[in-house]
Design a protein around this motif. Structure first.
Motif, PDB file in Angstrom:
ATOM      1  N   ARG A  76      13.142 -88.970 -15.633  1.00  0.00           N
ATOM      2  CA  ARG A  76      12.216 -87.871 -15.984  1.00  0.00           C
ATOM      3  C   ARG A  76      12.260 -86.769 -14.934  1.00  0.00           C
ATOM      4  N   LYS A  77      12.332 -87.176 -13.657  1.00  0.00           N
ATOM      5  CA  LYS A  77      12.426 -86.176 -12.582  1.00  0.00           C
ATOM      6  C   LYS A  77      13.751 -85.429 -12.660  1.00  0.00           C
ATOM      7  N   GLY A  78      14.811 -86.138 -13.090  1.00  0.00           N
ATOM      8  CA  GLY A  78      16.120 -85.495 -13.242  1.00  0.00           C
ATOM      9  C   GLY A  78      16.060 -84.399 -14.286  1.00  0.00           C
TER      10      GLY A  78
ATOM     11  N   GLY B  97      10.366 -79.527  12.504  1.00  0.00           N
ATOM     12  CA  GLY B  97       9.427 -79.879  11.434  1.00  0.00           C
ATOM     13  C   GLY B  97       9.477 -78.844  10.314  1.00  0.00           C
ATOM     14  N   TYR B  98       9.205 -79.312   9.081  1.00  0.00           N
ATOM     15  CA  TYR B  98       9.220 -78.408   7.932  1.00  0.00           C
ATOM     16  C   TYR B  98       7.862 -77.715   7.790  1.00  0.00           C
ATOM     17  N   MET B  99       7.891 -76.429   7.486  1.00  0.00           N
ATOM     18  CA  MET B  99       6.642 -75.702   7.217  1.00  0.00           C
ATOM     19  C   MET B  99       5.902 -76.345   6.045  1.00  0.00           C
ATOM     20  N   GLN B 100       6.680 -76.928   5.136  1.00  0.00           N
ATOM     21  CA  GLN B 100       6.084 -77.578   3.959  1.00  0.00           C
ATOM     22  C   GLN B 100       5.145 -78.717   4.351  1.00  0.00           C
ATOM     23  N   ASN B 101       5.320 -79.283   5.556  1.00  0.00           N
ATOM     24  CA  ASN B 101       4.472 -80.402   5.981  1.00  0.00           C
ATOM     25  C   ASN B 101       2.987 -80.071   5.876  1.00  0.00           C
ATOM     26  N   PHE B 102       2.664 -78.788   6.076  1.00  0.00           N
ATOM     27  CA  PHE B 102       1.245 -78.416   6.077  1.00  0.00           C
ATOM     28  C   PHE B 102       0.635 -78.478   4.688  1.00  0.00           C
TER      29      PHE B 102
ATOM     30  N   ALA C 159      17.442 -85.300  -4.139  1.00  0.00           N
ATOM     31  CA  ALA C 159      17.393 -84.048  -4.904  1.00  0.00           C
ATOM     32  C   ALA C 159      15.988 -83.673  -5.347  1.00  0.00           C
ATOM     33  N   THR C 160      15.091 -84.658  -5.452  1.00  0.00           N
ATOM     34  CA  THR C 160      13.738 -84.352  -5.912  1.00  0.00           C
ATOM     35  C   THR C 160      12.794 -84.052  -4.746  1.00  0.00           C
ATOM     36  N   GLY C 161      13.311 -84.087  -3.516  1.00  0.00           N
ATOM     37  CA  GLY C 161      12.463 -83.914  -2.340  1.00  0.00           C
ATOM     38  C   GLY C 161      12.330 -82.464  -1.900  1.00  0.00           C
ATOM     39  N   THR C 162      11.733 -82.289  -0.744  1.00  0.00           N
ATOM     40  CA  THR C 162      11.396 -80.948  -0.240  1.00  0.00           C
ATOM     41  C   THR C 162      12.641 -80.071  -0.118  1.00  0.00           C
ATOM     42  N   ILE C 163      13.698 -80.625   0.462  1.00  0.00           N
ATOM     43  CA  ILE C 163      14.926 -79.854   0.638  1.00  0.00           C
ATOM     44  C   ILE C 163      15.738 -79.851  -0.653  1.00  0.00           C
TER      45      ILE C 163
ATOM     46  N   LEU D 274      23.789 -86.150   2.156  1.00  0.00           N
ATOM     47  CA  LEU D 274      23.126 -87.425   2.458  1.00  0.00           C
ATOM     48  C   LEU D 274      21.717 -87.137   2.965  1.00  0.00           C
ATOM     49  N   ASN D 275      20.735 -87.457   2.138  1.00  0.00           N
ATOM     50  CA  ASN D 275      19.351 -87.093   2.456  1.00  0.00           C
ATOM     51  C   ASN D 275      18.399 -88.026   1.722  1.00  0.00           C
ATOM     52  N   SER D 276      17.510 -88.633   2.457  1.00  0.00           N
ATOM     53  CA  SER D 276      16.450 -89.413   1.816  1.00  0.00           C
ATOM     54  C   SER D 276      15.316 -89.557   2.802  1.00  0.00           C
ATOM     55  N   GLY D 277      14.200 -90.032   2.337  1.00  0.00           N
ATOM     56  CA  GLY D 277      13.058 -90.237   3.230  1.00  0.00           C
ATOM     57  C   GLY D 277      11.964 -90.923   2.462  1.00  0.00           C
TER      58      GLY D 277
ATOM     59  N   VAL E 175      18.938 -89.058  -8.856  1.00  0.00           N
ATOM     60  CA  VAL E 175      17.483 -89.268  -8.983  1.00  0.00           C
ATOM     61  C   VAL E 175      17.224 -90.746  -9.259  1.00  0.00           C
ATOM     62  N   ARG E 176      16.036 -91.192  -8.857  1.00  0.00           N
ATOM     63  CA  ARG E 176      15.683 -92.580  -9.181  1.00  0.00           C
ATOM     64  C   ARG E 176      15.010 -92.668 -10.539  1.00  0.00           C
ATOM     65  N   ASP E 177      14.460 -91.545 -10.978  1.00  0.00           N
ATOM     66  CA  ASP E 177      13.665 -91.519 -12.203  1.00  0.00           C
ATOM     67  C   ASP E 177      14.234 -90.416 -13.108  1.00  0.00           C
TER      68      ASP E 177
ATOM     69  N   GLY F  92      20.196 -93.314  -9.880  1.00  0.00           N
ATOM     70  CA  GLY F  92      20.667 -94.291  -8.907  1.00  0.00           C
ATOM     71  C   GLY F  92      19.646 -94.481  -7.810  1.00  0.00           C
ATOM     72  N   ASP F  93      19.853 -95.542  -7.037  1.00  0.00           N
ATOM     73  CA  ASP F  93      18.900 -95.882  -5.978  1.00  0.00           C
ATOM     74  C   ASP F  93      19.699 -96.422  -4.795  1.00  0.00           C
ATOM     75  N   PHE F  94      19.409 -95.934  -3.589  1.00  0.00           N
ATOM     76  CA  PHE F  94      20.119 -96.402  -2.402  1.00  0.00           C
ATOM     77  C   PHE F  94      19.998 -97.923  -2.248  1.00  0.00           C
ATOM     78  N   ASP F  95      18.918 -98.486  -2.792  1.00  0.00           N
ATOM     79  CA  ASP F  95      18.715 -99.938  -2.682  1.00  0.00           C
ATOM     80  C   ASP F  95      19.446-100.719  -3.759  1.00  0.00           C
TER      81      ASP F  95
ATOM     82  N   ALA G 126      15.879 -93.492  13.562  1.00  0.00           N
ATOM     83  CA  ALA G 126      16.695 -93.908  12.410  1.00  0.00           C
ATOM     84  C   ALA G 126      17.828 -92.907  12.181  1.00  0.00           C
ATOM     85  N   HIS G 127      17.518 -91.621  12.299  1.00  0.00           N
ATOM     86  CA  HIS G 127      18.560 -90.606  12.088  1.00  0.00           C
ATOM     87  C   HIS G 127      19.648 -90.719  13.154  1.00  0.00           C
ATOM     88  N   TRP G 128      19.262 -91.047  14.379  1.00  0.00           N
ATOM     89  CA  TRP G 128      20.257 -91.228  15.446  1.00  0.00           C
ATOM     90  C   TRP G 128      21.208 -92.367  15.073  1.00  0.00           C
TER      91      TRP G 128
HETATM   92  N1  NAP Z   1       9.258 -83.494   7.231  1.00  0.00           N
HETATM   93  C1  NAP Z   1       9.797 -83.015   8.334  1.00  0.00           C
HETATM   94  O1  NAP Z   1       9.196 -82.242   9.079  1.00  0.00           O
HETATM   95  C2  NAP Z   1      11.192 -83.422   8.703  1.00  0.00           C
HETATM   96  C3  NAP Z   1      11.776 -82.840   9.820  1.00  0.00           C
HETATM   97  C4  NAP Z   1      13.099 -83.182  10.150  1.00  0.00           C
HETATM   98  C5  NAP Z   1      13.786 -84.080   9.364  1.00  0.00           C
HETATM   99  N2  NAP Z   1      13.186 -84.646   8.292  1.00  0.00           N
HETATM  100  C6  NAP Z   1      13.968 -85.586   7.457  1.00  0.00           C
HETATM  101  O2  NAP Z   1      14.293 -84.946   6.243  1.00  0.00           O
HETATM  102  C7  NAP Z   1      14.587 -85.942   5.265  1.00  0.00           C
HETATM  103  C8  NAP Z   1      14.050 -85.536   3.925  1.00  0.00           C
HETATM  104  O3  NAP Z   1      12.745 -85.184   4.038  1.00  0.00           O
HETATM  105  P1  NAP Z   1      12.022 -84.592   2.781  1.00  0.00           P
HETATM  106  O4  NAP Z   1      10.724 -84.104   3.258  1.00  0.00           O
HETATM  107  O5  NAP Z   1      12.939 -83.726   1.956  1.00  0.00           O
HETATM  108  O6  NAP Z   1      11.775 -85.945   1.982  1.00  0.00           O
HETATM  109  P2  NAP Z   1      11.046 -86.082   0.663  1.00  0.00           P
HETATM  110  O7  NAP Z   1      10.553 -84.813   0.158  1.00  0.00           O
HETATM  111  O8  NAP Z   1      10.066 -87.193   0.815  1.00  0.00           O
HETATM  112  O9  NAP Z   1      12.214 -86.570  -0.300  1.00  0.00           O
HETATM  113  C9  NAP Z   1      12.823 -87.772  -0.120  1.00  0.00           C
HETATM  114  C10 NAP Z   1      13.884 -87.874  -1.204  1.00  0.00           C
HETATM  115  O10 NAP Z   1      14.593 -89.106  -1.011  1.00  0.00           O
HETATM  116  C11 NAP Z   1      14.615 -89.773  -2.273  1.00  0.00           C
HETATM  117  N3  NAP Z   1      14.667 -91.202  -2.028  1.00  0.00           N
HETATM  118  C12 NAP Z   1      13.755 -91.948  -1.359  1.00  0.00           C
HETATM  119  N4  NAP Z   1      14.141 -93.244  -1.369  1.00  0.00           N
HETATM  120  C13 NAP Z   1      15.292 -93.314  -2.089  1.00  0.00           C
HETATM  121  C14 NAP Z   1      16.151 -94.369  -2.477  1.00  0.00           C
HETATM  122  N5  NAP Z   1      15.889 -95.643  -2.158  1.00  0.00           N
HETATM  123  N6  NAP Z   1      17.252 -94.075  -3.199  1.00  0.00           N
HETATM  124  C15 NAP Z   1      17.530 -92.809  -3.564  1.00  0.00           C
HETATM  125  N7  NAP Z   1      16.740 -91.746  -3.228  1.00  0.00           N
HETATM  126  C16 NAP Z   1      15.640 -92.006  -2.499  1.00  0.00           C
HETATM  127  C17 NAP Z   1      13.351 -89.356  -2.980  1.00  0.00           C
HETATM  128  O11 NAP Z   1      13.464 -89.582  -4.355  1.00  0.00           O
HETATM  129  P3  NAP Z   1      12.194 -89.925  -5.316  1.00  0.00           P
HETATM  130  O12 NAP Z   1      11.798 -88.618  -5.943  1.00  0.00           O
HETATM  131  O13 NAP Z   1      12.734 -90.872  -6.308  1.00  0.00           O
HETATM  132  O14 NAP Z   1      11.122 -90.518  -4.453  1.00  0.00           O
HETATM  133  C18 NAP Z   1      13.324 -87.881  -2.606  1.00  0.00           C
HETATM  134  O15 NAP Z   1      14.174 -87.124  -3.430  1.00  0.00           O
HETATM  135  C19 NAP Z   1      14.033 -87.245   5.817  1.00  0.00           C
HETATM  136  O16 NAP Z   1      15.099 -88.058   6.194  1.00  0.00           O
HETATM  137  C20 NAP Z   1      13.225 -86.831   7.049  1.00  0.00           C
HETATM  138  O17 NAP Z   1      13.258 -87.821   8.072  1.00  0.00           O
HETATM  139  C21 NAP Z   1      11.918 -84.333   7.922  1.00  0.00           C
END
Ligand code: NAP
Length: 275
Positions: A34-36, A139-144, A7-11, A66-69, A30-32, A46-49, A117-119
């Motif tokens: 404060r971010k929540g 790829g995400y435009m945000q990558n830039f 939830a705290t990530g790009t998407i 289901l989303n993490s990275g 959220v893992r933290d 919570g934490d996937f680990d 990994a996604h496969w």
């Molecule tokens: N970037 C690209 O161009 C692209 C393209 C296609 C697909 N994807 C895929 O899209 C997915 C998400 O990408 P994104 O850019 O949104 O990632 P991101 O911004 O880095 O966000 C990752 C999220 O996963 C959470 N997370 C990480 N480890 C965790 C754990 N152990 N337990 C619980 N939550 C955890 C993070 O929480 P914290 O805030 O606590 O770190 C964060 O909210 C990835 O799987 C990536 O492979 C990316």
């Protein structure tokens, strides 16, 4: 109740805002804490680990994003596979009925790094007995802006991109598609190949970003990656991804965003205007 992971990530940040505009009850993982609080919605820590934390987080949940990275591979293994497989198991045990997975563009058994990994995770999800849908974005435009798009410290867009076109997508559109699937009846057993509305070269993107473009040879790119301390097998994987991109593997433009949301995905210019 929907649980939004990542939830705290790009998407995730866009998805939380999109769901807040609906009637659907949801909470963010959220893992933290404060971010929540910054997200401004109901959240659970919570934490996937930490499997016990996922059991608590999934209590009363029937729909899951289901989303993490972010985790780097250890000894060639991408932790995301173990982590997301564990969440799938916990979701089934909790009585979740519907899982929307954020995957990657056309994952296959011969894919590299996180795409592979996604496969593996998709395979696990499909065999789980849970109802599922998969979002496969380019790829995400945000990558830039987050660094994943090959920005260098000197502010140039550089990499072994050649003149290959990529139909980058705004993560906002990925989130909007996820919101439609999580709140409606669509998508059971479906895979959605998500792209932006146009395929651009990196030279064209650099021009839009108003920075120089440097097309690197494979050798120069490899040296730069190794100089960052990345292991050889990881560098090889990245170079293969670059080579596929340069050969046009992500140049197709699909209608999936429009099909799901009823409106066109954002162009790169619209992405920049909305940042
Ligand atoms: N970037 C690209 O161009 C692209 C393209 C296609 C697909 N994807 C895929 O899209 C997915 C998400 O990408 P994104 O850019 O949104 O990632 P991101 O911004 O880095 O966000 C990752 C999220 O996963 C959470 N997370 C990480 N480890 C965790 C754990 N152990 N337990 C619980 N939550 C955890 C993070 O929480 P914290 O805030 O606590 O770190 C964060 O909210 C990835 O799987 C990536 O492979 C990316």
């Amino acid at each position: 109740m929907i649980l939004v992971t990542g939830a705290t990530g790009t998407i995730g940040r866009y998805l939380v805002r999109a769901l807040a505009e609906t009637e659907a009850p949801f909470r963010a993982l959220v893992r933290d804490a404060r971010k929540g609080k910054e997200l401004g919605c109901e959240f659970v820590v919570g934490d996937f680990d930490e499997p016990a934390s996922m059991v608590s987080a999934l209590r009363g949940v029937d729909r899951l994003l289901l989303n993490s990275g972010g985790a780097l591979p250890v000894a060639g293994q991408q932790p995301m596979v173990r982590q997301q497989a564990g969440v799938i198991d916990a979701a089934r045990a909790a009585g979740v009925s519907w899982v929307v997975k954020v995957s990657a563009w056309q994952p296959g058994s011969d894919s590299k790094l996180s795409v592979r990994a996604h496969w593996e995770i998709e395979r696990y999800l499909k065999a789980s007995g849970l109802r599922w849908a998969s979002l496969q974005p380019t790829g995400y435009m945000q990558n830039f802006f987050t660094g994943e798009g090959g920005y260098t410290h000197s502010g140039a867009l550089s990499g072994p991109y050649g003149a290959g076109r990529v139909a980058y997508i705004d993560a906002y559109d990925v989130a909007t598609c996820a919101a439609v699937l999580l709140t409606g009846p669509l998508g059971v057993g479906e895979t959605y190949a998500l792209t932006g509305p146009e395929a651009l070269t990196h030279e064209e993107i650099a021009a839009k970003l108003n920075i120089p473009f440097r097309d690197l040879t494979r050798q120069v790119a490899a040296e730069g990656l190794r100089a960052q301390g990345l292991p050889g097998w990881f560098v090889d994987g990245l170079l293969q991804l670059y080579a596929e991109m340069a050969a046009g593997s992500m140049s197709e433009v699909t209608t999936a965003v429009r099909d799901l949301t009823g409106r066109a995905p954002r162009t790169f210019d619209e992405f920049l205007a909305n940042r």
